[in-house]
Scaffold this motif. Structure first.
Motif, mmCIF file in Angstrom:
data_model
loop_
_atom_site.group_PDB
_atom_site.id
_atom_site.type_symbol
_atom_site.label_atom_id
_atom_site.label_comp_id
_atom_site.label_asym_id
_atom_site.label_seq_id
_atom_site.Cartn_x
_atom_site.Cartn_y
_atom_site.Cartn_z
ATOM 1 N N LYS A 400 0.967 -1.230 -0.047
ATOM 2 C CA LYS A 400 0.006 0.141 0.077
ATOM 3 C C LYS A 400 0.876 1.327 -0.219
ATOM 4 O O LYS A 400 1.901 1.482 0.744
ATOM 5 C CB LYS A 400 -0.716 -0.058 1.109
ATOM 6 N N LEU A 402 1.385 4.911 0.957
ATOM 7 C CA LEU A 402 1.131 5.987 1.560
ATOM 8 C C LEU A 402 1.894 7.247 1.618
ATOM 9 O O LEU A 402 3.151 7.372 1.558
ATOM 10 C CB LEU A 402 1.095 5.474 2.958
ATOM 11 N N GLU A 417 1.362 -5.091 3.354
ATOM 12 C CA GLU A 417 0.129 -5.214 4.307
ATOM 13 C C GLU A 417 0.137 -6.618 5.062
ATOM 14 O O GLU A 417 -0.197 -6.789 6.139
ATOM 15 C CB GLU A 417 -1.054 -4.954 3.269
ATOM 16 N N ARG A 420 2.868 -6.620 7.740
ATOM 17 C CA ARG A 420 2.825 -5.384 8.751
ATOM 18 C C ARG A 420 4.280 -4.672 8.816
ATOM 19 O O ARG A 420 4.484 -4.348 9.692
ATOM 20 C CB ARG A 420 2.333 -5.991 10.104
ATOM 21 N N GLU A 456 -2.144 3.041 10.886
ATOM 22 C CA GLU A 456 -2.303 2.038 10.115
ATOM 23 C C GLU A 456 -1.781 0.843 10.986
ATOM 24 O O GLU A 456 -1.190 0.762 12.259
ATOM 25 C CB GLU A 456 -1.127 2.379 9.091
#
Length: 549
Positions: A400, A402, A417, A420, A456
């Motif tokens: 992802k 950002l 994702e 993590r 997040e």
């Protein structure tokens, strides 16, 4: 869950660490000629754990300690915690003859009464105290820290450390079975002896002495312990460094990397900085550019994400031929894309040389273009602009995007994702704070971006400089607090001098920073001041800043 990372991505198999044994330790303190002193003893050379080491008195928590806690009226579930305190009192008595107990009058027992009791571990201390009309002085022991032995060791202890003032009039006498040679030690002196190889102490003892070396006397220490503070808790991890095994606590830079690479605590990872590829996971490799310096630390980290068949390169770094060659050798013809987190010259210039070396001109360079206020000497225009929130896919990994302006207006972070993992570029570093360089850099945007990241689902941070960071939420929140504390110092500096230039204010607002770094600090100082101006709290007239009224 043993690790937040997909287990199939781990480099090594899982070895279940030994279950730690509950134990308690008491640090007996007094004021001596050289300041604060701690009572230490030498363990038996035949001891199964830390033979011959100098330690604080202590030992296992047993069922008797739980029973004593219940008999004292401690309610569940606090019995378990209080049993540690009772075990520390019992062990101090059995090993050194030091007893925290009171007469019916409330006064602590004296040496004559202690001499009437039997220190044999086979005799119940609780029964002896009851027969003598004495009660445990549990309030004299203050919880100091909580250590759990490293996961790689064959015997592990879950140990609560307590601190207590040495009872007046009592004399420590070692049992000559488990403990020998009681000695009062000034923490700084003990550390100096250890550094000279004259004092055998184990890792938690070393760290404890370091924690206590700045306290000048017992009152100061006990006032701090009984005040509002975060309890120190640690279960260290170990890796290879400079040809030896080195151990680190959670607040030390290598800890997060060791946790990521070897979550079971096995000693497998080498921490020496090198420029060859370093595998962190099956699908994440770090290659550190040979550009060490004051602003880059050991060098700029390039991250290669993916596995044979498809690779994404993040921050190919400066255009240094040997560095670009190492990246090329790793990814070969499987390079699918290049991402530049922002357009500073230690991050993006290697992008085009990398694809040229591989003969892959169609591989896209992704990122966000330099902003209008960015240094024109470092222009950056990607082949495709990354949009905030878009998903990139490499192999079976979802990433992802950002957009995190602040350090630079075009800065992006990447969140893997499923694992993590946050590739943070220069937004979050390990071992230092990033520079927010006004005008393209913006302190308000930087702090807002930190708050966004705090929301997040992140477990580890892979920075552009330094080791992997663990405890991601803790680190992000600590960074927000740091920036707000610095802002408060800037306001205090303005209040103290009425008005001032950057040169004047940096001496006050960054008085905890080495003056050699003040030219760099002035850049972040300017960003703080402009944020204060944006918030209506400060204003500038010429080159002079003042508080707005």
């Amino acid at each position: 869950m043993r690790t937040p990372v997909r287990e199939q991505k781990l480099l090594y198999g899982w070895r279940e660490p030994p279950v730690p044994i509950p134990a308690a330790t008491v640090l007996l303190v007094r004021d001596g000629p050289g300041g604060l002193e701690l009572l230490m003893t030498r363990r038996s050379l035949r001891a199964s754990f830390a033979p011959g080491a100098y330690v604080f008195p202590g030992g296992r928590v047993d069922e008797q300690d739980h029973a004593v806690a219940r008999a004292a009226g401690v309610a569940e579930p606090q019995v378990g915690d209080e049993a540690y305190r009772i075990a520390a009192i019992r062990e101090a008595f059995e090993e050194l003859g030091v007893l925290f107990a009171r007469r019916e009058t409330g006064r602590l027992v004296d040496q004559a009464r202690i001499d009437q009791l039997d220190r044999d571990p086979g005799r119940s201390l609780a029964a002896q105290l009851q027969a003598a009309g004495l009660t445990l002085a549990r309030d004299q022991l203050h919880w100091f820290s909580h250590w759990i032995t490293d996961r790689d060791l064959p015997r592990r202890f879950d140990t609560r450390f307590f601190i207590a003032r040495m009872p007046e009039g009592q004399q420590p006498v070692a049992d000559e079975t488990e403990q020998f040679a009681p000695e009062w030690v000034v923490p700084a002196h003990g550390l100096a002896r250890y550094e000279r190889g004259e004092f055998n102490i184990i890792f938690p003892t070393i760290r404890t002495l370091r924690q206590l070396k700045d306290f000048s006397n017992t009152d100061q220490l006990l006032d701090w312990i009984q005040g509002e503070r975060e309890m120190w808790r640690s279960s260290p991890r170990a890796g290879h460094l400079r040809g030896d095994i080195a151990r680190f606590c959670e607040n030390e830079p290598p800890f997060g990397e060791l946790e990521l690479v070897s979550p079971d605590g096995s000693i497998r990872h080498t921490l020496d900085w090198q420029h060859e590829p370093v595998r962190l996971l099956h699908h994440v490799t770090r290659i550190t550019a040979p550009n060490p310096g004051r602003m880059t630390g050991p060098g700029t980290n390039t991250y290669v994400i993916g596995e044979p068949g498809g690779y994404l390169v993040v921050d190919p770094g400066p255009d240094i031929d040997e560095h670009v060659a190492r990246i090329a050798d790793l990814v070969g013809q499987d390079l699918k894309a290049i991402v530049c987190t922002h357009s500073h010259p230690d991050h993006y210039p290697g992008a085009k040389p990398l694809r040229e070396r591989l003969g892959l001109p169609a591989v896209p360079i992704l990122g966000r273009p330099s902003g209008p206020l960015f240094n024109p000497a470092w222009p950056f225009t990607p082949d495709r602009v990354l949009e905030d929130g878009e998903i990139l896919t490499i192999g079976d990994t979802r990433i992802k995007v950002l957009h995190t302006p602040g350090h630079a207006s075009n800065h992006v972070c990447l969140l893997l994702e499923q694992d993590r993992l946050l590739v943070s570029g220069d937004h979050i570093l390990n071992g230092s704070t990033t520079v927010v360089d006004h005008p393209d850099g913006n302190m308000k945007a930087y702090i807002d971006s930190l708050h966004r990241l705090a929301g997040e689902d992140i477990a580890y941070i892979l920075p552009a400089h330094g080791y992997v960071l663990g405890r991601a939420k803790h680190e992000i929140e600590a960074l927000i607090r740091h920036r707000l504390r610095r802002e408060a110092k800037v306001l205090a500096a303005l209040a103290s001098i009425g008005q001032g230039s950057l040169d004047e204010l940096v001496l006050l607002a960054y008085d905890d920073v080495d003056p050699i770094l003040h030219p760099v600090a002035k850049r972040s100082l300017a960003a703080h001041l402009h944020k204060l101006a944006e918030d209506g709290k400060a204003s500038v007239h010429g080159d002079r800043w003042r508080i707005s009224h």
